[in-house]
Design a protein around this motif. Structure first.
Motif: not given
Length: 774
Positions: A60, A62, A185, A232, A235, A310, A312, A350, A361
């Motif tokens: 992701n 992160y 996903d 995965t 987006d 998506s 965010n 997430v 998540d």
């Protein structure tokens, strides 16, 4: 093994949880994004400039750098194709600093940075039996049919055996396809490959990352006893409307993506969409283009549709809504029609809680997979599996250490229906629920990484609790040499509604663990063991060495042993009905299913070279697989002793305008059961008054020992060349030309016993495709 794992987990995790509360430090966390699209930049390193302290981003984007002493620092990010980013940050005592970092694409590609990032990843993760794939890597393969596809790259992953172009299945380090867990996903898929074998349902333009776990995977994954494939998707573009259209001799597709709420400034919240559609018309174009294969054309067609929304948040939290519909059809004129449909929808998220170092998540999804086979003069066969899966996962960071824990809930209904030769219908419908919890902890002590884990898998419909300890270990002997180990216990409650002994079977149905099983399982030494539950079970033991021969050349060597303690299979030795009058007959002669034992062991060596515009990937795999059904030991049809894959890619010209790709595969012959003769079998059809003198006999086969023969060796060369025109920053035209089976090798598909003729895989297939990206 279980008691040792629990004690080790307690000893390691408790200091982690309570020790961090006493530290006089702070935490820096956040996400790394591509500024032009808003898409996360994955597996790149974020370090504190002038130190060796840092962290790699996950799937992701992160990152989390904890236990940072109070003070002022500069975050440094370097990654392939992007300008170096530096961001000042101040760390205060017991505070969490969140920094979202945006990378700008560079006109000059500094490829060495990616190699450095990969090396740091290898030094800080156990990485046993794991191959990580990105769209860029997948595009290094020859683009069969004009488009690169994950199915083509999976065939060159160490330990993976592919059985052919038509109806081909993937067998991973000794496991059958039903033993492989496929996820998109976070949603569980039950058939991700189309019947032609060259394409998956995962179009390369929707993929962000694919993790392929071939053995020894840790406690985050369960419910399968051989391998896991975790995909995965991307987006949608958060900054502008963009897309791609393409067409080839095989298929056409269109993709569009863009913002619903545009991200005006870095750090703002946003929302985006992505829609991808692909349709194969090979059954039509092949009538003229590939008429030399079959004047009736190739019988394959498919359609894939995938969509995603998506949303965010400003702090990096997000949630997605996604859905898909995949269909596949095979029409052998006058012989059989096979078709399947797979649809699903779900949401994942997430969550980055304020003031907490935990990353959360989750996933919830529903799906349905239905397959039907219609054969001439026979009633159709049908299998359906419909269900849901959900889960919550937590990650907690403390310096270079990491704790993962979570829960999962899964339920599905299977419906299997078929007719035997007498026209009698058999139908089995079952409902299954599974609940799981897991805990794993990665601890780095100087040059050693220890990663114990425990998974508790409860099969509610069977009232069976399976305790599954896992362990991973890595020793960084030097900066370039690493030794690793992994072991684990695995189980699953899903079986295939066909036999592992069938050489060709496009129909692949599903059942949860059946009840009609023997009470005991016979072992190789003649002793018996009680069958306490109907689950399929296996233990994995894996060891390996990683060695960086240079900055650009790496080697990975792994050996493995999979002990298949319980494997469910259709009983081909059944002679009697399981009724009271045959109570004295052994179970192996009257049960519909049998419990087998088995083993798979082997070795894989992989060499990877990447420098500048050149990429080389070479893999050799040695595999041995067998099964014991209580009567005989045999090698299943995917027991390929030797397998070699070689991939090379070279870009050249101004702005890498040209790219040439090569892939060569060699495999030793698969096992098969030889024909010893034929005889006339009189069909009594249950009537004892049948006149054997005047009745017409059916042709019946006398088989030799099970899988005692070997088919000829397999080898194939694929070539591809791509020409790219960059019209401006966003508009790109590409033309791909590829040749599958370039030297027209006649690789056997199967041998038709009745017609006594050989049926081969696909011959030489040239293809051309063009795409326009905007």
């Amino acid at each position: 093994m279980f008691r040792v794992s629990v004690k080790l987990l307690v000893a390691l995790v408790l200091p982690f949880l309570f020790g961090s509360a006493l530290a006089q430090t702070g935490t820096i966390r956040g996400f790394v994004y591509d500024q032009s699209t808003g898409e996360p930049v994955i597996f790149t390193n974020v370090i504190l400039k002038g130190t060796t302290t840092g962290a790699a981003t996950d799937v992701n984007g992160y990152y989390s750098i904890s236990k940072v002493p109070v003070g002022s620092y500069t975050l440094l990010v370097t990654y392939l194709g992007y300008d170096t980013l530096e961001q000042d940050v101040k760390v205060e005592r017991d505070q969490i600093v969140t920094e979202k970092l945006y990378l700008t694409k560079s006109a000059i590609q500094i490829r060495e940075f990616e190699v450095t990032g990969e090396k740091q990843e290898r030094q800080n993760q156990v990485g046993m039996g794991v191959t990580k794939l990105t769209p860029r890597q997948i595009e290094l393969m020859p683009a069969v049919g004009g488009d690169a596809d994950l199915a083509q790259y999976l065939q060159v992953v160490p330990g993976v055996i592919f059985t052919g172009d038509q109806g081909g299945q993937l067998y991973v380090r000794g496991g059958s396809p039903i033993m492989n867990k496929m996820m998109l996903d976070g949603m569980v898929l039950y058939n991700p490959f189309h019947s032609i074998g060259l394409f998956s349902v995962f179009d390369n333009d929707i993929i962000r990352n694919a993790d392929i776990h071939t053995a020894g995977f840790n406690a985050e994954y369960g419910g399968r006893i051989s391998s896991v494939m975790d995909i995965t998707s991307r987006d949608g573009n958060r900054t502008r409307l963009s897309g791609k259209v393409s067409a080839s001799t095989f298929a056409a597709k269109a993709m569009v993506e863009g913002p619903m709420k545009k991200q005006k400034n870095p750090g703002d919240g946003s929302s985006s969409f992505l829609l991808n559609m692909r349709h194969s018309y090979l059954d039509q174009t092949s009538k003229s283009i590939y008429s030399y294969v079959d004047t009736a054309g190739l019988p394959f067609s498919f359609t894939d549709i995938y969509g995603k929304l998506s949303f965010n948040g400003a702090n990096g939290s997000k949630f997605n809504l996604f859905g898909f519909n995949f269909t596949d059809n095979v029409n052998y004129q006058g012989i059989s029609d096979l078709g399947w449909t797979n649809w699903g929808a779900g949401t994942n998220f997430v969550l980055v809680p304020a003031g907490s170092a935990v990353l959360i998540d989750g996933i919830f999804s529903v799906s349905n997979y239905t397959i039907q086979l219609k054969e001439a003069e026979l009633e159709p066969r049908m299998s359906e599996i419909a269900g849901f899966n959900g889960g919550l996962n937590f990650k907690l960071f403390n310096g270079e250490d990491e704790v993962r824990y979570g829960v999962e809930l899964l339920g599905f209904r299977t419906n299997f229906q078929f007719y035997n030769a007498l026209g009698r219908e058999y139908q089995q419908e079952q409902n299954t629920t599974e609940i799981a919890g897991y805990l794993s902890y990665k601890k780095k002590i100087n040059s050693v990484i220890v990663e114990p884990g425990l998974r508790m898998q409860y099969y509610a419909s069977l009232s069976v609790l399976s305790l599954e300890p896992r362990i991973g270990f890595k020793w960084n002997i030097t900066d370039d040499l690493r030794f690793k180990l992994a072991a684990g216990r695995y189980s699953q409650n899903l079986v295939a509604a066909n036999s592992d002994r069938d050489v060709v079977n496009l129909f692949y149905g599903f059942l949860s663990s059946p009840d009609d099983l023997p009470d005991e399982i016979t072992l190789r030494d003649g002793t018996t063991r009680e069958v306490k539950d109907p689950l399929q079970r296996a233990n994995h033991y894996v060891g390996g060495i990683e060695y960086d021969l240079s900055n650009n050349l790496t080697a990975n060597f792994e050996v493995y042993f999979k002990d298949f303690r319980q494997v469910t299979n259709l009983n081909r030795n059944k002679l009697f009905n399981d009724t009271p009058e045959f109570a004295d007959k052994p179970d192996e002669l009257k049960k519909d299913y049998i419990m087998e034992t088995g083993q798979a062991y082997g070795a894989d060596i992989m060499l990877k070279y990447e420098k500048g515009r050149t990429f080389i990937w070479a893999v050799y795999s040695y595999t041995f697989v067998d099964r014991f059904d209580g009567i005989q030991t045999y090698n299943p049809i995917w027991d390929r002793r030797h397998n070699v894959n070689f991939v090379a890619s070279r870009a050249f010209g101004k702005f890498d305008a040209w790219k040439v790709n090569v892939r060569w595969n060699f495999g030793s012959g698969f096992p098969f059961t030889q024909t010893q003769g034929f005889y006339g079998e009189i069909p009594f059809n249950g009537d004892i008054n049948t006149d054997i003198v005047s009745s017409n006999a059916d042709l019946a086969t006398i088989f030799g020992p099970l899988n005692d023969g070997r088919l000829p060796t397999y080898h194939r060369l694929d070539l591809g060349i791509t020409r790219t025109w960059r019209l401006d920053e966003h508009k790109i035209i590409e033309v791909d030309f590829s040749i599958t089976n370039a030297y027209d090798r006649q690789n056997i598909f199967y041998f038709d016993r009745v017609r006594f003729e050989r049926v081969d895989q696909l011959p030489i297939l040239p293809s051309i495709g063009a795409s326009y990206r905007f």
